[in-house]
Write a protein that holds these residues in place. Structure first.
Motif, PDB file in Angstrom:
ATOM      1  N   ILE A   1       0.860  -1.189   0.000  1.00 33.18           N
ATOM      2  CA  ILE A   1       0.000   0.000   0.000  1.00 33.18           C
ATOM      3  C   ILE A   1       0.892   1.232   0.000  1.00 33.18           C
ATOM      4  CG2 ILE A   1      -1.751   1.285   1.292  1.00 33.18           C
ATOM      5  CD1 ILE A   1      -2.641  -1.375   2.511  1.00 33.18           C
ATOM      6  N   GLU A   2       0.575   2.177  -0.882  1.00 35.76           N
ATOM      7  CA  GLU A   2       1.415   3.366  -1.004  1.00 35.76           C
ATOM      8  C   GLU A   2       1.366   4.227   0.254  1.00 35.76           C
ATOM      9  OE1 GLU A   2      -2.634   4.817  -1.946  1.00 35.76           O
ATOM     10  OE2 GLU A   2      -1.490   3.013  -2.388  1.00 35.76           O
TER      11      GLU A   2
ATOM     12  N   GLY B   1      -3.611   5.765   1.376  1.00 33.93           N
ATOM     13  CA  GLY B   1      -2.767   4.650   1.808  1.00 33.93           C
ATOM     14  C   GLY B   1      -2.312   4.794   3.242  1.00 33.93           C
TER      15      GLY B   1
ATOM     16  N   GLU C   1       5.913  -2.426  -0.957  1.00 29.16           N
ATOM     17  CA  GLU C   1       5.627  -1.289  -1.840  1.00 29.16           C
ATOM     18  C   GLU C   1       6.850  -0.870  -2.644  1.00 29.16           C
ATOM     19  OE1 GLU C   1       4.532   3.471  -1.562  1.00 29.16           O
ATOM     20  OE2 GLU C   1       5.209   2.349   0.178  1.00 29.16           O
TER      21      GLU C   1
ATOM     22  N   MET D   1      -3.141  -5.384  -0.059  1.00 28.10           N
ATOM     23  CA  MET D   1      -2.461  -4.698  -1.154  1.00 28.10           C
ATOM     24  C   MET D   1      -3.417  -3.903  -2.029  1.00 28.10           C
ATOM     25  SD  MET D   1      -1.633  -7.805  -3.812  1.00 28.10           S
ATOM     26  CE  MET D   1      -2.921  -8.827  -4.521  1.00 28.10           C
ATOM     27  N   ARG D   2      -2.851  -2.931  -2.686  1.00 29.12           N
ATOM     28  CA  ARG D   2      -3.544  -2.208  -3.746  1.00 29.12           C
ATOM     29  C   ARG D   2      -3.501  -3.070  -4.998  1.00 29.12           C
ATOM     30  NH1 ARG D   2      -6.430   2.191  -4.057  1.00 29.12           N
ATOM     31  NH2 ARG D   2      -5.084   3.801  -4.877  1.00 29.12           N
TER      32      ARG D   2
ATOM     33  N   ALA E   1      -7.355  -3.833  -2.483  1.00 30.09           N
ATOM     34  CA  ALA E   1      -8.037  -2.551  -2.691  1.00 30.09           C
ATOM     35  C   ALA E   1      -7.990  -2.248  -4.182  1.00 30.09           C
ATOM     36  CB  ALA E   1      -7.359  -1.448  -1.889  1.00 30.09           C
TER      37      ALA E   1
ATOM     38  N   GLY F   1      -9.207   0.569   7.195  1.00 36.71           N
ATOM     39  CA  GLY F   1      -7.974  -0.189   7.384  1.00 36.71           C
ATOM     40  C   GLY F   1      -8.091  -1.154   8.550  1.00 36.71           C
TER      41      GLY F   1
END
Length: 411
Positions: free
Chosen positions: A33-34, A40, A63, A89-90, A108, A263
């Motif tokens: 995740i950023e 994020g 990331e 994770m994205r 996500a 989250g």
């Protein structure tokens, strides 16, 4: 003797708790995740809070590996080597490979692609758009526009939610559409097109951008077009990324969302999956909570001086139990005349406006502060928890405590 036995029992209990803690399996969780954006960072804060309460978890950061092209293909191998129990994770190009490894996954997504067998973090984009439209309408805007990224599904959904809410008030939405494939990837070329679009819009106009990055771009183009913000163009973003909003001039208003709560919920879902517990709930929802008003929308798109004076008085005294008569005395107008102006311009009564502004202030305090319901009640002039609960529930259709649990930060 009895005291010594009590001390011995306490020591044994403490030792037992330490033993259980040490023997507990430390779950290994990979994070992709950023950390460069508030979305994020908010999700990560919620994940960390859950792990702190119900861990221990060991986190593995992926990331940086993902964004280095030479390392992307190594991710599945590294996850296997680390013996990862779960991943949050994205959506990314390695997602399907990772899911096929059988690792418990919460994803996500930002596209419409389906990932069977995974839990997901879902953003209610229609609700985000609707909140943006309602906010600008409440500020008196009769000209509305939406500026997003045409090729992005989440942006389209926010635009649809915005336009649908605007239509309920009889307002047509001017949608910004990218001119061509070539201009889409050339910001210099797009600026020229965006200037023409902005100048063509009726003024004053309230524009919702699909996110804070887009709102910052809009702001810079307004400067190039010699359009005043917020007097000619009010700009509202999404995400409340303070590194963008507060480093803009004027500062940008934005729709805040419950990133931390989502989250936390995502981590809870993953924990159940990793420990073999049944869960029918496999979706953490990111919802809009409220608008953070800054300089880019700090303007009432109303010409009538009496209404402006009345709304400003209500806003300034929102923490007081003000009545319609207090507003009339401040403005120096008859009730019949001011009520007529309110209903013509704002489509609501003076009392409705007092209630709306006070309720929004209570909601903001519930979300942003650590004050108890009792403390908020006293600060807002209510005599008890029950009094503020009835007032808030009659307008938001949810109790203050439920509202805080649903949208508030995790303290």
């Amino acid at each position: 003797m009895e005291r010594n036995n009590h001390k011995l029992g306490t020591c044994i209990n403490d030792a037992l708790r330490i033993f259980i803690y040490c023997m507990a399996k430390i779950l290994k969780v990979a994070l992709m995740i950023e950390r460069s954006r508030e979305y994020g960072r908010g999700l990560l804060r919620g994940i960390a809070d859950y792990a702190d309460k119900y861990g221990p978890w060991a986190f593995y950061w992926c990331e940086d590996l993902f964004y280095r092209k030479s390392d992307k293909s190594k991710l599945p191998m590294l996850l296997k080597k680390w013996q990862i129990d779960g991943i949050i994770m994205r959506e990314n190009e390695q997602a399907e490979k990772i899911i096929k490894m059988g690792i418990h996954t919460v994803i996500a997504p930002y596209t419409t692609k389906k990932y069977p067998g995974t839990a997901k973090i879902f953003v209610d984009c229609n609700a985000v758009g609707a909140m943006g439209a309602e906010y600008l309408i409440d500020r008196g805007y009769k000209n509305l526009a939406f500026c997003g990224f045409t090729e992005m599904q989440w942006s389209q959904e926010r635009g649809e939610g915005f336009a649908k809410r605007a239509a309920k008030s009889g307002i047509e939405t001017h949608i910004y559409k990218l001119p061509s494939e070539k201009a889409r990837y050339t910001w210099d070329a797009e600026q020229t097109f965006m200037i023409k679009w902005l100048k063509s819009l009726p003024k004053p106009v309230g524009i919702m951008a699909c996110n804070d990055d887009r709102s910052q771009q809009l702001l810079e183009v307004c400067k190039l077009a010699a359009l005043r913000v917020p007097q000619d163009v009010a700009i509202l973003g999404v995400g409340n990324d303070e590194m963008i909003c507060k480093f803009s001039a004027p500062q940008l208003s934005s729709i805040a969302r419950n990133h931390e709560v989502a989250g936390f919920e995502a981590a809870e879902i993953l924990h159940k999956l990793m420990t073999g517990k049944k869960t029918s709930h496999k979706e953490a929802v990111v919802k809009p909570t409220h608008v953070i008003t800054r300089q880019s929308t700090d303007f009432l798109a109303i010409e009538d001086a009496d209404i402006i004076k009345a709304v400003n008085f209500i806003s300034k005294n929102a923490d007081q139990m003000i009545q319609v008569q207090d507003v009339l005395e401040n403005v120096g107008s008859s009730r019949r005349m001011l009520e007529q102006k309110f209903r013509t311009e704002l489509k609501r009564s003076i009392l409705d406006e007092i209630t709306r502004i006070r309720t929004d202030k209570i909601a903001k305090m519930l979300i942003e502060s650590t004050l108890s319901i009792t403390q908020i009640a006293l600060a807002m002039g209510f005599s008890s928890d029950a009094h503020i609960s009835r007032y808030f529930s009659s307008n938001k259709h949810i109790t203050p405590l439920q509202y805080r649990k649903m949208f508030g930060q995790i303290f």
